[in-house]
Design an enzyme around this catalytic site. Structure first.
Site, PDB file in Angstrom:
ATOM      1  N   ARG A 126       0.705  -1.281   0.118  1.00 18.60           N
ATOM      2  CA  ARG A 126       0.033   0.064  -0.037  1.00 18.60           C
ATOM      3  C   ARG A 126       0.850   1.212   0.019  1.00 18.60           C
ATOM      4  O   ARG A 126       0.413   2.242  -0.434  1.00 18.60           O
ATOM      5  CB  ARG A 126      -0.864  -0.054   1.319  1.00 18.60           C
ATOM      6  CG  ARG A 126      -2.057  -1.088   1.302  1.00 18.60           C
ATOM      7  CD  ARG A 126      -3.079  -0.894   2.256  1.00 18.60           C
ATOM      8  NE  ARG A 126      -3.728  -2.222   1.651  1.00 18.60           N
ATOM      9  CZ  ARG A 126      -3.615  -3.319   3.078  1.00 18.60           C
ATOM     10  NH1 ARG A 126      -2.926  -3.035   3.897  1.00 18.60           N
ATOM     11  NH2 ARG A 126      -4.097  -4.370   2.792  1.00 18.60           N
ATOM     12  N   VAL A 127       1.961   1.265   0.614  1.00 14.58           N
ATOM     13  CA  VAL A 127       2.951   2.425   0.327  1.00 14.58           C
ATOM     14  C   VAL A 127       4.113   2.339  -0.095  1.00 14.58           C
ATOM     15  O   VAL A 127       4.816   3.317  -0.378  1.00 14.58           O
ATOM     16  CB  VAL A 127       3.065   3.058   2.033  1.00 14.58           C
ATOM     17  CG1 VAL A 127       1.718   3.453   2.664  1.00 14.58           C
ATOM     18  CG2 VAL A 127       4.023   1.834   2.931  1.00 14.58           C
TER      19      VAL A 127
END
Ligand SMILES: Nc1ncnc2c1ncn2[C@@H]1O[C@H](COP(=O)(O)OP(=O)(O)OP(=O)(O)O)[C@@H](O)[C@H]1O
Length: 585
Positions: A442-443
């Site tokens: 996600r990051v």
């Protein structure tokens, strides 16, 4: 003076082993107080960062606290010039006056299965270490109205009902420092590799609040795993928490281990926390790390399957405390928790013995907090705090690929993404067995280097299309030419993502592979020959465009002209390959 029947254990807090002069003073003090000579023995206490002083059969609390505090303040003011420290230390010892302090004591109500229930310690706090008269320590885990539930870090056979318990006023801690690098320790920081004592630089509580929002900055630097399947599609950033999840024997540990090996020469401290594993597997892993020169920058914390549930329960927190020491020094840390399912099981065992009410799958209600407070401690710290980072790779084992079980869903929701490893892929020879559809980061995208981003471009999309098409065309025999080509393209990509264990790929290696593969250079190479073709292509490219390779590695950038150059060289190599292997052309 206390009751003479009580067992004598006292803690000299925050001190080094007292020197001869200090010991003499203690002896004189005892002589003054008791009118006879009493033998003194000092033992180092790692968990409480001090020395246990056993004196005859009486309880004492020697307090150097106030002296030490003054001493520390003076030291801080001096900013520790070593010349000026020695007179200060002398002064500290000379001015020292021992004093006996009142303390709270309780009695053991019941004991068994590594759990003791104690009464009478009204002010004991959650997580505080209690000292039992036999010398065993325990940690407060359950605060009830008139009694306290406590997990034990030692043999409960030596504790009897009705025996005395004292508060330590401290929470459990672990010694920390550079001396731990290259060592194997247990959950209390005691070395278990037979290489002797470790000289610690400091001491950290194993439970510590996670850095707050203002203390953090976004994840923006890559933590390369060296695995093409992960770095190209699910990049991990420094400070990220990426879950490695899959059934048993799907190569979860292998992914973590390769990531540790890939940190060689990158100034990253690696910590591997083994929870509930066989000691033989851990020994094998340590051997592999040693053989490949990775142990120099790695610490292994081992709470094996034969250790008590309480040690397995605190092991990840202890590993995390070791990592925090380096993170707060501004260094980058990689920590692997292998694995958190076994950690949750150890905690469930403790909770059931503490008679907490069981919830879903018999886990206690706070099992989410168990892992969230651990993983939240991984962070990329703000520049004001030194800009250090701690990247966490927790591992979770699933049963029959069920990611919706209690512990997997909990940890999926806590982490910043997951690498899902699938048994079917693993057994079909696709290793690392990364399921491209279910994995996500996600990051990490922000942390990926520009070169990787540019090179990896549409690989996820291409693989998604391939998977869809593969399902649809499974049973049909006559396919049109475009579909066939798309299928062979997908197959060649999947084949390229296979990577043998212990062979992390450098950044330029990955970029060359991706650029050539996504421009269909390798499409016509037979799948069985793909491994050899790939190895030779990289060798050829490294020989013929070493400056491009160096640029990619050092700057993390891939200019259009460099990309063209890679393509040109790859195509050149393909022609050469076809000429040398006419049967494959
Ligand atoms: N990329 C790879 N290439 C070849 N073999 C691999 C690869 N990855 C893992 N293996 C092999 O697969 C086996 C299982 O790997 P590993 O122990 O990492 O799995 P695991 O999921 O951690 O297992 P466990 O459930 O026991 O913890 C090992 O024998 C390992 O050598």
């Amino acid at each position: 003076m206390r009751n003479a029947d009580e067992k004598a254990v006292a803690v000299l807090r925050g001190s080094r082993r007292p020197d001869a002069e200090q010991e003499k003073r203690f002896a004189e003090f005892l002589l003054r107080t008791y009118g006879c000579e009493i033998p003194l023995t000092f033992e180092e206490d790692k968990m409480l960062n001090g020395f246990t002083l056993t004196v005859g059969t009486d309880v004492y609390d020697w307090s150097l606290k106030s002296r030490l505090r003054q001493f520390e303040e003076k030291l801080k003011a001096l900013k520790s010039g070593s010349d000026s420290v020695i007179p200060l230390m002398k002064e500290a010892v000379e001015d020292f006056t021992p004093s006996a302090e009142a303390e709270e004591t309780g009695t053991v109500l019941t004991v068994g299965d590594e759990i003791a229930v104690v009464s009478g310690l009204e002010h004991a706090a959650y997580g505080e270490i209690l000292l039992f008269s036999s010398g065993v320590k325990g940690m407060v885990q359950d605060l009830r109205r008139n009694e306290i539930g406590c997990v034990l870090f030692g043999d409960d056979a030596e504790i009897t009902e009705g025996s005395l318990v004292r508060r330590s006023g401290k929470t459990a801690g672990i010694p920390v420092g550079d001396g731990f690098l290259g060592r194997v320790v247990d959950a209390l920081g005691t070395p278990i590799d037979g290489k002797g004592d470790i000289s610690a630089e400091g001491y950290r509580p194993i439970e510590c609040p996670a850095p707050g929002i203002v203390d953090r900055q976004p994840v923006n630097a890559p933590m390369e795993t060296g695995l093409l399947a992960i770095d190209s599609m699910f990049p991990i950033g420094r400070g990220q928490r990426e879950l490695i999840i899959g059934d048993r024997q799907t190569g979860k540990t292998a992914v973590a281990l390769d990531t540790i090996l890939n940190q060689k020469g990158k100034n990253v401290v690696c910590i591997y926390v083994a929870i509930g594993q066989k000691s033989s597997s851990v020994a094998q892993l340590v051997e592999t790390l040693k053989r490949r020169g990775a142990m120099d920058y790695t610490i292994v914390v081992n709470a094996s399957a034969s250790d008590s549930a309480s040690l397995q329960y605190i092991a990840p927190y202890a590993g995390c405390a070791l990592g925090e020491h380096f993170m707060y020094q501004g260094r980058d840390v990689l920590i692997v928790y292998d694995d958190l399912s076994k950690h949750a099981i150890a905690y469930r065992a403790l909770s059931l013995l503490l008679e907490r009410s069981p919830g879903r799958e018999a886990y206690p209600g706070d099992v989410f907090y168990l892992h969230s407070r651990l993983l939240e401690r991984s962070a990329h710290l703000s520049d004001a705090l030194g800009g250090g980072s701690m990247t966490a790779l927790p591992i979770v084992e699933t049963q029959a690929g069920d990611v919706s079980a209690y512990i997997p869903t909990n940890i999926i929701s806590i982490t910043d993404g997951q690498i899902f490893l699938e048994s079917d892929l693993f057994f079909s020879g696709q290793r690392p067995a990364v399921n491209v559809g279910l994995s996500v980061s996600r990051v990490g995208g922000d942390a990926q280097t520009k070169a990787m981003k540019k090179a990896a471009g549409g690989i996820r999309l291409d693989l998604a299309q391939y998977r869809e098409m593969e399902v649809f065309t499974q049973f049909s025999s006559d396919l049109d030419e475009t579909t066939k080509r798309q299928l062979t393209y997908g197959q060649s990509l999947m084949r390229l993502l296979r990577q043998p264990q212990y062979h992390p790929m450098s950044q330029h290696d990955q970029v060359i592979t991706l650029v050539s593969a996504l421009h269909h250079v390798m499409q016509d190479v037979p799948l069985d020959d793909m491994g050899r073709f790939h190895t030779e292509l990289i060798k050829y490219a490294e020989e013929n465009m070493s400056d491009v390779c160096r640029r990619v590695d050092t700057t993390g950038q891939l200019s259009d002209s460099d990309r063209e150059e890679i393509l040109k060289v790859a195509k050149e190599f393909l022609e050469k390959y076809k000429a040398e292997n006419p049967q494959n052309a």
